[in-house]
Scaffold this motif. Structure first.
Motif, short mmCIF file in Angstrom:
data_model
loop_
_atom_site.label_atom_id
_atom_site.label_comp_id
_atom_site.label_asym_id
_atom_site.label_seq_id
_atom_site.Cartn_x
_atom_site.Cartn_y
_atom_site.Cartn_z
N GLY A 18 0.80 -1.22 0.00
CA GLY A 18 0.00 0.00 0.00
C GLY A 18 0.83 1.27 0.00
N THR A 19 2.13 1.13 -0.25
CA THR A 19 2.99 2.30 -0.31
C THR A 19 3.01 2.87 -1.72
OG1 THR A 19 4.90 0.84 -0.65
CG2 THR A 19 4.46 1.56 1.61
N ALA A 20 3.59 4.05 -1.86
CA ALA A 20 3.64 4.74 -3.15
C ALA A 20 4.90 4.32 -3.92
CB ALA A 20 3.64 6.24 -2.94
N PRO A 21 4.76 3.71 -5.08
CA PRO A 21 5.91 3.23 -5.84
C PRO A 21 6.81 4.34 -6.38
CG PRO A 21 3.90 2.80 -7.05
CD PRO A 21 3.50 3.34 -5.72
N GLN A 22 6.37 5.57 -6.37
CA GLN A 22 7.18 6.69 -6.84
C GLN A 22 7.74 7.52 -5.68
OE1 GLN A 22 7.96 7.06 -10.03
NE2 GLN A 22 6.70 5.32 -10.58
N ASP A 23 7.53 7.07 -4.43
CA ASP A 23 7.98 7.80 -3.25
C ASP A 23 8.72 6.82 -2.33
OD1 ASP A 23 8.31 9.33 -0.97
OD2 ASP A 23 6.22 9.93 -0.82
N SER A 24 9.99 7.03 -2.14
CA SER A 24 10.78 6.08 -1.35
C SER A 24 10.44 6.11 0.14
CB SER A 24 12.27 6.34 -1.54
OG SER A 24 12.61 7.63 -1.05
N ASP A 25 9.74 7.14 0.59
CA ASP A 25 9.35 7.27 1.99
C ASP A 25 7.90 7.73 2.07
OD1 ASP A 25 9.27 7.57 4.73
OD2 ASP A 25 10.51 9.35 4.79
N THR A 26 6.99 6.81 1.88
CA THR A 26 5.57 7.12 1.77
C THR A 26 5.04 7.90 2.97
OG1 THR A 26 5.21 5.17 0.40
CG2 THR A 26 3.27 6.11 1.43
N ASP A 27 5.47 7.54 4.18
CA ASP A 27 4.94 8.21 5.38
C ASP A 27 5.78 9.41 5.83
OD1 ASP A 27 7.12 6.91 6.47
OD2 ASP A 27 5.95 5.61 7.78
N ASN A 28 6.82 9.75 5.07
CA ASN A 28 7.65 10.93 5.33
C ASN A 28 8.27 10.94 6.73
OD1 ASN A 28 7.24 12.20 2.75
ND2 ASN A 28 5.16 12.61 3.44
N ASP A 29 8.73 9.78 7.19
CA ASP A 29 9.36 9.71 8.52
C ASP A 29 10.88 9.62 8.44
OD1 ASP A 29 9.71 7.13 7.61
OD2 ASP A 29 8.61 6.17 9.24
N LEU A 30 11.43 9.83 7.25
CA LEU A 30 12.87 9.85 6.98
C LEU A 30 13.51 8.46 6.95
CD1 LEU A 30 13.87 12.98 9.12
CD2 LEU A 30 13.22 12.88 6.70
N MET A 31 12.67 7.41 6.94
CA MET A 31 13.17 6.04 6.79
C MET A 31 12.55 5.46 5.51
SD MET A 31 12.85 4.64 10.72
CE MET A 31 11.06 4.79 10.76
N PRO A 32 13.35 4.90 4.60
CA PRO A 32 12.81 4.35 3.36
C PRO A 32 11.81 3.22 3.61
CG PRO A 32 15.21 4.47 3.27
CD PRO A 32 14.80 4.76 4.67
N ASP A 33 10.82 3.15 2.77
CA ASP A 33 9.77 2.13 2.90
C ASP A 33 10.34 0.72 2.98
OD1 ASP A 33 7.93 4.18 2.71
OD2 ASP A 33 7.50 3.83 0.59
N GLY A 34 11.31 0.42 2.13
CA GLY A 34 11.88 -0.92 2.11
C GLY A 34 12.60 -1.27 3.40
N TRP A 35 13.32 -0.31 3.96
CA TRP A 35 14.01 -0.54 5.23
C TRP A 35 12.99 -0.81 6.33
CZ3 TRP A 35 14.49 1.50 10.16
CH2 TRP A 35 15.61 1.10 10.88
N GLU A 36 11.93 -0.01 6.37
CA GLU A 36 10.89 -0.22 7.38
C GLU A 36 10.26 -1.60 7.23
OE1 GLU A 36 8.28 3.05 8.69
OE2 GLU A 36 9.07 4.11 6.94
N TRP A 37 9.90 -1.94 6.01
CA TRP A 37 9.23 -3.22 5.75
C TRP A 37 10.14 -4.40 6.13
CZ3 TRP A 37 4.46 -4.62 5.25
CH2 TRP A 37 4.16 -5.89 4.75
N ASN A 38 11.41 -4.30 5.78
CA ASN A 38 12.35 -5.38 6.07
C ASN A 38 12.55 -5.62 7.56
OD1 ASN A 38 12.82 -6.04 3.39
ND2 ASN A 38 14.48 -4.58 3.19
N TYR A 39 12.34 -4.58 8.38
CA TYR A 39 12.50 -4.73 9.82
C TYR A 39 11.16 -4.84 10.56
CZ TYR A 39 17.50 -4.06 9.57
OH TYR A 39 18.84 -4.22 9.31
N GLY A 40 10.09 -5.05 9.82
CA GLY A 40 8.80 -5.26 10.46
C GLY A 40 8.10 -3.99 10.92
N LEU A 41 8.58 -2.84 10.46
CA LEU A 41 7.92 -1.58 10.78
C LEU A 41 6.86 -1.30 9.74
CD1 LEU A 41 11.13 0.50 11.62
CD2 LEU A 41 9.70 -0.84 13.18
#
Length: 83
Positions: A18-41
């Motif tokens: 459900g993240t935005a494929p053109q935005d590396s940080d969908t929620d604008n928290d300064l952590m990339p979506d992939g990094w968050e997802w990989n760590y269970g965030l």
């Protein structure tokens, strides 16, 4: 596999999460979506940046910035000397 925003999630994974494929940080928290997802965030909730689930004294954002692991309290030691 295509990763249009270079965040570590393919476009298909972005669609499924459900993240935005053109935005590396969908929620604008300064952590990339992939990094968050990989760590269970949750890459859709910005407040997880200030959380500290491993109770090591570092927030998830600080763990990301220092190359730590937000799921392991052993990363505090490495981060102590990287400051």
């Amino acid at each position: 596999m295509l990763d249009a925003d270079s965040d570590g999630l393919t476009n298909l994974q972005e669609y499924l999460v459900g993240t935005a494929p053109q935005d590396s940080d969908t929620d604008n928290d300064l952590m990339p979506d992939g990094w968050e997802w990989n760590y269970g965030l949750n890459p859709l909730i910005p407040t997880d940046a200030s959380a500290n689930p491993d109770a090591d004294g570092l927030t998830n954002l600080e763990e990301y910035e220092r190359g730590g692991n937000p799921t392991s309290n052993a990363s505090w030691f490495r981060n102590l000397y990287d400051k």
